[in-house]
Design an enzyme around this catalytic site. Structure first.
Site, PDB file in Angstrom:
ATOM      1  N   ARG A 149     -27.476  -8.479   0.992  1.00  0.00           N
ATOM      2  CA  ARG A 149     -26.904  -9.390   1.984  1.00  0.00           C
ATOM      3  C   ARG A 149     -26.902  -8.676   3.325  1.00  0.00           C
ATOM      4  O   ARG A 149     -26.503  -7.509   3.402  1.00  0.00           O
ATOM      5  CB  ARG A 149     -25.471  -9.725   1.563  1.00  0.00           C
ATOM      6  CG  ARG A 149     -24.797 -10.750   2.422  1.00  0.00           C
ATOM      7  CD  ARG A 149     -23.333 -10.903   2.052  1.00  0.00           C
ATOM      8  NE  ARG A 149     -22.505 -10.103   2.922  1.00  0.00           N
ATOM      9  CZ  ARG A 149     -21.226 -10.370   3.207  1.00  0.00           C
ATOM     10  NH1 ARG A 149     -20.626 -11.404   2.637  1.00  0.00           N
ATOM     11  NH2 ARG A 149     -20.532  -9.591   4.021  1.00  0.00           N
ATOM     12  N   TYR A 161     -17.545 -11.334  11.463  1.00  0.00           N
ATOM     13  CA  TYR A 161     -17.398 -11.171  10.019  1.00  0.00           C
ATOM     14  C   TYR A 161     -18.524 -10.314   9.440  1.00  0.00           C
ATOM     15  O   TYR A 161     -19.691 -10.488   9.794  1.00  0.00           O
ATOM     16  CB  TYR A 161     -17.401 -12.534   9.299  1.00  0.00           C
ATOM     17  CG  TYR A 161     -17.558 -12.338   7.819  1.00  0.00           C
ATOM     18  CD1 TYR A 161     -16.497 -11.869   7.071  1.00  0.00           C
ATOM     19  CD2 TYR A 161     -18.791 -12.501   7.195  1.00  0.00           C
ATOM     20  CE1 TYR A 161     -16.641 -11.591   5.730  1.00  0.00           C
ATOM     21  CE2 TYR A 161     -18.950 -12.220   5.862  1.00  0.00           C
ATOM     22  CZ  TYR A 161     -17.871 -11.766   5.132  1.00  0.00           C
ATOM     23  OH  TYR A 161     -18.023 -11.466   3.819  1.00  0.00           O
ATOM     24  N   ASP A 212     -24.196 -14.501   4.712  1.00  0.00           N
ATOM     25  CA  ASP A 212     -22.930 -15.246   4.594  1.00  0.00           C
ATOM     26  C   ASP A 212     -22.510 -15.736   5.976  1.00  0.00           C
ATOM     27  O   ASP A 212     -22.266 -14.935   6.883  1.00  0.00           O
ATOM     28  CB  ASP A 212     -21.860 -14.291   4.022  1.00  0.00           C
ATOM     29  CG  ASP A 212     -20.584 -15.011   3.621  1.00  0.00           C
ATOM     30  OD1 ASP A 212     -20.428 -16.190   3.988  1.00  0.00           O
ATOM     31  OD2 ASP A 212     -19.743 -14.380   2.943  1.00  0.00           O
ATOM     32  N   HIS A 214     -19.838 -17.526   6.410  1.00  0.00           N
ATOM     33  CA  HIS A 214     -18.370 -17.441   6.343  1.00  0.00           C
ATOM     34  C   HIS A 214     -17.681 -18.601   7.048  1.00  0.00           C
ATOM     35  O   HIS A 214     -16.752 -18.412   7.865  1.00  0.00           O
ATOM     36  CB  HIS A 214     -17.879 -16.082   6.864  1.00  0.00           C
ATOM     37  CG  HIS A 214     -16.811 -15.489   5.998  1.00  0.00           C
ATOM     38  ND1 HIS A 214     -15.469 -15.601   6.280  1.00  0.00           N
ATOM     39  CD2 HIS A 214     -16.882 -14.800   4.839  1.00  0.00           C
ATOM     40  CE1 HIS A 214     -14.760 -14.995   5.335  1.00  0.00           C
ATOM     41  NE2 HIS A 214     -15.589 -14.507   4.444  1.00  0.00           N
ATOM     42  N   GLU A 238     -24.867 -18.579   2.527  1.00  0.00           N
ATOM     43  CA  GLU A 238     -23.568 -18.773   1.866  1.00  0.00           C
ATOM     44  C   GLU A 238     -22.515 -19.357   2.801  1.00  0.00           C
ATOM     45  O   GLU A 238     -22.472 -19.012   3.982  1.00  0.00           O
ATOM     46  CB  GLU A 238     -23.119 -17.401   1.363  1.00  0.00           C
ATOM     47  CG  GLU A 238     -21.731 -17.373   0.774  1.00  0.00           C
ATOM     48  CD  GLU A 238     -21.278 -15.953   0.459  1.00  0.00           C
ATOM     49  OE1 GLU A 238     -22.133 -15.035   0.364  1.00  0.00           O
ATOM     50  OE2 GLU A 238     -20.069 -15.755   0.305  1.00  0.00           O
ATOM     51  N   GLU A 264     -16.539 -19.314  -3.145  1.00  0.00           N
ATOM     52  CA  GLU A 264     -15.673 -18.160  -3.440  1.00  0.00           C
ATOM     53  C   GLU A 264     -14.200 -18.511  -3.257  1.00  0.00           C
ATOM     54  O   GLU A 264     -13.348 -17.876  -3.858  1.00  0.00           O
ATOM     55  CB  GLU A 264     -16.072 -16.933  -2.610  1.00  0.00           C
ATOM     56  CG  GLU A 264     -15.854 -17.090  -1.134  1.00  0.00           C
ATOM     57  CD  GLU A 264     -16.294 -15.858  -0.334  1.00  0.00           C
ATOM     58  OE1 GLU A 264     -17.369 -15.324  -0.616  1.00  0.00           O
ATOM     59  OE2 GLU A 264     -15.542 -15.459   0.563  1.00  0.00           O
ATOM     60  N   ARG A 285     -20.201 -19.956  -6.384  1.00  0.00           N
ATOM     61  CA  ARG A 285     -19.717 -18.595  -6.129  1.00  0.00           C
ATOM     62  C   ARG A 285     -18.392 -18.261  -6.810  1.00  0.00           C
ATOM     63  O   ARG A 285     -17.878 -17.153  -6.667  1.00  0.00           O
ATOM     64  CB  ARG A 285     -19.530 -18.416  -4.621  1.00  0.00           C
ATOM     65  CG  ARG A 285     -20.772 -18.571  -3.811  1.00  0.00           C
ATOM     66  CD  ARG A 285     -21.403 -17.252  -3.485  1.00  0.00           C
ATOM     67  NE  ARG A 285     -20.527 -16.384  -2.738  1.00  0.00           N
ATOM     68  CZ  ARG A 285     -20.326 -15.093  -3.013  1.00  0.00           C
ATOM     69  NH1 ARG A 285     -20.925 -14.538  -4.040  1.00  0.00           N
ATOM     70  NH2 ARG A 285     -19.520 -14.363  -2.275  1.00  0.00           N
ATOM     71  N   GLU A 341     -22.466 -10.696  -6.933  1.00  0.00           N
ATOM     72  CA  GLU A 341     -22.174  -9.857  -5.766  1.00  0.00           C
ATOM     73  C   GLU A 341     -21.509  -8.566  -6.245  1.00  0.00           C
ATOM     74  O   GLU A 341     -20.641  -8.587  -7.114  1.00  0.00           O
ATOM     75  CB  GLU A 341     -21.224 -10.606  -4.829  1.00  0.00           C
ATOM     76  CG  GLU A 341     -20.843  -9.827  -3.577  1.00  0.00           C
ATOM     77  CD  GLU A 341     -19.901 -10.629  -2.677  1.00  0.00           C
ATOM     78  OE1 GLU A 341     -19.353 -11.659  -3.127  1.00  0.00           O
ATOM     79  OE2 GLU A 341     -19.721 -10.209  -1.517  1.00  0.00           O
ATOM     80  N   TRP A 404     -12.045 -18.393   9.913  1.00  0.00           N
ATOM     81  CA  TRP A 404     -12.473 -17.012   9.718  1.00  0.00           C
ATOM     82  C   TRP A 404     -13.491 -16.985   8.596  1.00  0.00           C
ATOM     83  O   TRP A 404     -13.368 -17.675   7.617  1.00  0.00           O
ATOM     84  CB  TRP A 404     -11.306 -16.089   9.360  1.00  0.00           C
ATOM     85  CG  TRP A 404     -11.829 -14.687   9.216  1.00  0.00           C
ATOM     86  CD1 TRP A 404     -12.258 -13.859  10.219  1.00  0.00           C
ATOM     87  CD2 TRP A 404     -12.057 -13.961   7.996  1.00  0.00           C
ATOM     88  NE1 TRP A 404     -12.717 -12.690   9.701  1.00  0.00           N
ATOM     89  CE2 TRP A 404     -12.615 -12.713   8.336  1.00  0.00           C
ATOM     90  CE3 TRP A 404     -11.837 -14.266   6.642  1.00  0.00           C
ATOM     91  CZ2 TRP A 404     -12.965 -11.756   7.376  1.00  0.00           C
ATOM     92  CZ3 TRP A 404     -12.173 -13.320   5.689  1.00  0.00           C
ATOM     93  CH2 TRP A 404     -12.731 -12.060   6.058  1.00  0.00           C
TER      94      TRP A 404
HETATM   95  O1  KDG Z   1     -10.979 -11.799   0.607  1.00  0.00           O
HETATM   96  C1  KDG Z   1     -12.021 -12.335   1.341  1.00  0.00           C
HETATM   97  C2  KDG Z   1     -13.319 -11.611   1.055  1.00  0.00           C
HETATM   98  O2  KDG Z   1     -13.523 -11.449  -0.295  1.00  0.00           O
HETATM   99  C3  KDG Z   1     -14.471 -12.384   1.638  1.00  0.00           C
HETATM  100  O3  KDG Z   1     -14.332 -12.444   3.011  1.00  0.00           O
HETATM  101  C4  KDG Z   1     -15.768 -11.709   1.271  1.00  0.00           C
HETATM  102  O4  KDG Z   1     -16.978 -13.628   1.959  1.00  0.00           O
HETATM  103  C5  KDG Z   1     -16.911 -12.634   1.287  1.00  0.00           C
HETATM  104  C6  KDG Z   1     -18.020 -12.305   0.395  1.00  0.00           C
HETATM  105  O5  KDG Z   1     -18.946 -13.099   0.345  1.00  0.00           O
HETATM  106  O6  KDG Z   1     -17.958 -11.279  -0.253  1.00  0.00           O
HETATM  107 MG    MG Z   2     -18.550 -14.932   1.226  1.00  0.00          MG
END
Ligand code: KDG
Ligand code: MG
Length: 404
Positions: A149, A161, A212, A214, A238, A264, A285, A341, A404
């Site tokens: 990644r 991020y 990602d 995010h 992602e 996630e 995820r 991951e 975020w």
């Molecule tokens: O607790 C939040 C993290 O696990 C996250 O920000 C990590 O997005 C993330 C990832 O894909 O690992």
């Molecule tokens: Mg993520």
């Protein structure tokens, strides 16, 4: 008299970062461990477990995993949500651990046996600019990763991020109160395609590349990003939009063939049912600790399998080694496995959670271990007391709160 749950306790520790672990102990001395860590909201899960779950567990038969799961889910009346489902996950993981230990078999054997020889993982490369990120991706390839990644600093933004000074153990929960990131969609959309063009130029086409977003974009912006990255053939993009309004995924899907991964932050099958059934995503995820344990994750994976959706379990550092061990066993079994991951833990975390799993040539292997193969050194854990830590928040350049 048979196996009975005699005691259960929650262990909170901070070896490098906070972890919440549930330990369930039986009358025959066999114990099981489950991860209950919810990054930045750890103590709410501790209270849920100690005040509302553990009293209901004492005296039960730990082999009745399904009945206990249903009791904690249906019986609570207030269903779902990250706190509830992390607590249920911890109980479920610990019970699978006990069942496997009682049988003397690795956990994957209890699920139906291995479907593959090892589990392909992806690591996290990040850099302040394109040059540094390209170098870092190279470092991961040298270590043996087949999937990486890539996250990169954005010109004009002080932080973003996924980019940090730490390279192998990136930890976003970095402050006693939330730190603030600044976001600009236009700067980001201009920059990311350049990163991936360079990565393909330098590292070629054999490595799987992931990214990602995010949760930062709107659907039409996400569609544009997916389109612009198509020539670079990403393994996945992602969390391209926040997933509350799932209609948005249809807009993205109508515009791009870049594969999409999400989930996630999902905690039940109900969060992803429509996305899966309407074939709006390619990878789900969700992982053991935030989606109700192995019992529930298995249901999500089975539904996903019907619609060509593969698994891609979350595995950042806030998922403790206990979760990683359980996820690895799950991944070895699950027929529609995609990728796992694997962001390495700090050395001190690994010391507190001794485990058998190991990385070799881009794959994780369970090692010679019964059960999920992860333990907790409670004496050592006691030396690392809880420290409040928050994930950052994001604002746009004009101060507006963003995702975020
Ligand atoms: O607790 C939040 C993290 O696990 C996250 O920000 C990590 O997005 C993330 C990832 O894909 O690992
Ligand atoms: Mg993520």
């Amino acid at each position: 008299m048979g196996l009975k749950i005699e005691e259960a306790r929650v262990i909170v520790c901070c070896p490098g970062r906070n972890f919440v672990t549930l330990k369930i102990i039986t009358n025959e001395g066999i114990y099981g461990l489950g991860d209950a860590t919810l990054n930045g909201r750890e103590l709410s899960v501790v209270s849920y477990l100690e005040d509302h779950v553990i009293p209901c567990l004492i005296g039960r038969d730990p082999h009745q995993i399904e009945d206990i799961w249903q009791f904690l889910y249906r019986g609570a009346y207030w269903r779902r949500g990250p706190i509830t489902m992390s607590a249920i996950a911890a109980v479920d993981t610990a019970l699978w651990d006990i069942k496997a230990k009682a049988a003397g078999l690795p956990l994957y054997q209890m699920l139906g046996g291995k479907s593959r020889t090892g589990v392909m993982v992806y690591g996290h490369a990040n850099g302040r600019d394109i040059e540094e990120t390209v170098e870092e991706v190279g470092r991961y390839i040298e270590i043996g990763y087949q999937a990486v990644r890539a996250q990169c600093g954005i010109p004009g933004l002080p932080s973003t991020y996924g980019v940090s000074n730490d390279k192998m153990f990136y930890e976003p929960a970095d402050a006693d109160l939330p730190s603030e990131n600044i976001w600009s969609t236009s700067r980001y959309l201009d920059h990311v395609p350049k990163l991936f063009e360079k990565l393909r130029q330098v590292h070629g086409w054999d490595v799987h590349l992931l990214h990602d977003v995010h949760h930062r974009l709107t659907p039409i912006e996400a569609a544009r990003l997916g389109q612009s990255l198509e020539p670079m053939r990403l393994f996945w993009l992602e969390d391209i939009v926040p997933a509350e309004n799932q209609e948005g995924f249809r807009i993205i899907r109508n515009h791009t063939t870049t594969p999409l991964a999400v989930g996630e932050v999902f905690n039940t099958i109900w969060d992803c049912k429509n996305l899966i059934e309407e074939q709006l995503i390619d990878y789900i995820r969700s992982t053991v600790v935030h989606a109700g344990g192995i019992t529930h994750l298995r249901r999500i994976a089975d539904l996903a399998g019907l619609y060509h959706v593969k698994t891609g379990c979350h595995g950042a550092t806030d998922l403790s080694p206990v979760c990683m061990g359980a996820a690895l066993n799950f991944d070895l079994w699950v027929p529609n496995f995609g990728i796992q991951e694997y962001m390495r833990h700090a050395e001190v975390t690994d010391e507190v959670f001794p485990h058998h799993y190991y990385f070799s040539n881009g794959f994780l292997h369970p090692g010679e271990s019964p059960v999920h193969g992860v333990d907790l050194d409670e004496k050592l854990a006691a030396k690392y007391p809880y420290q409040r830590a928050y994930l950052p928040v994001t604002r746009l350049e004009d101060g507006t709160m963003w995702n975020w």
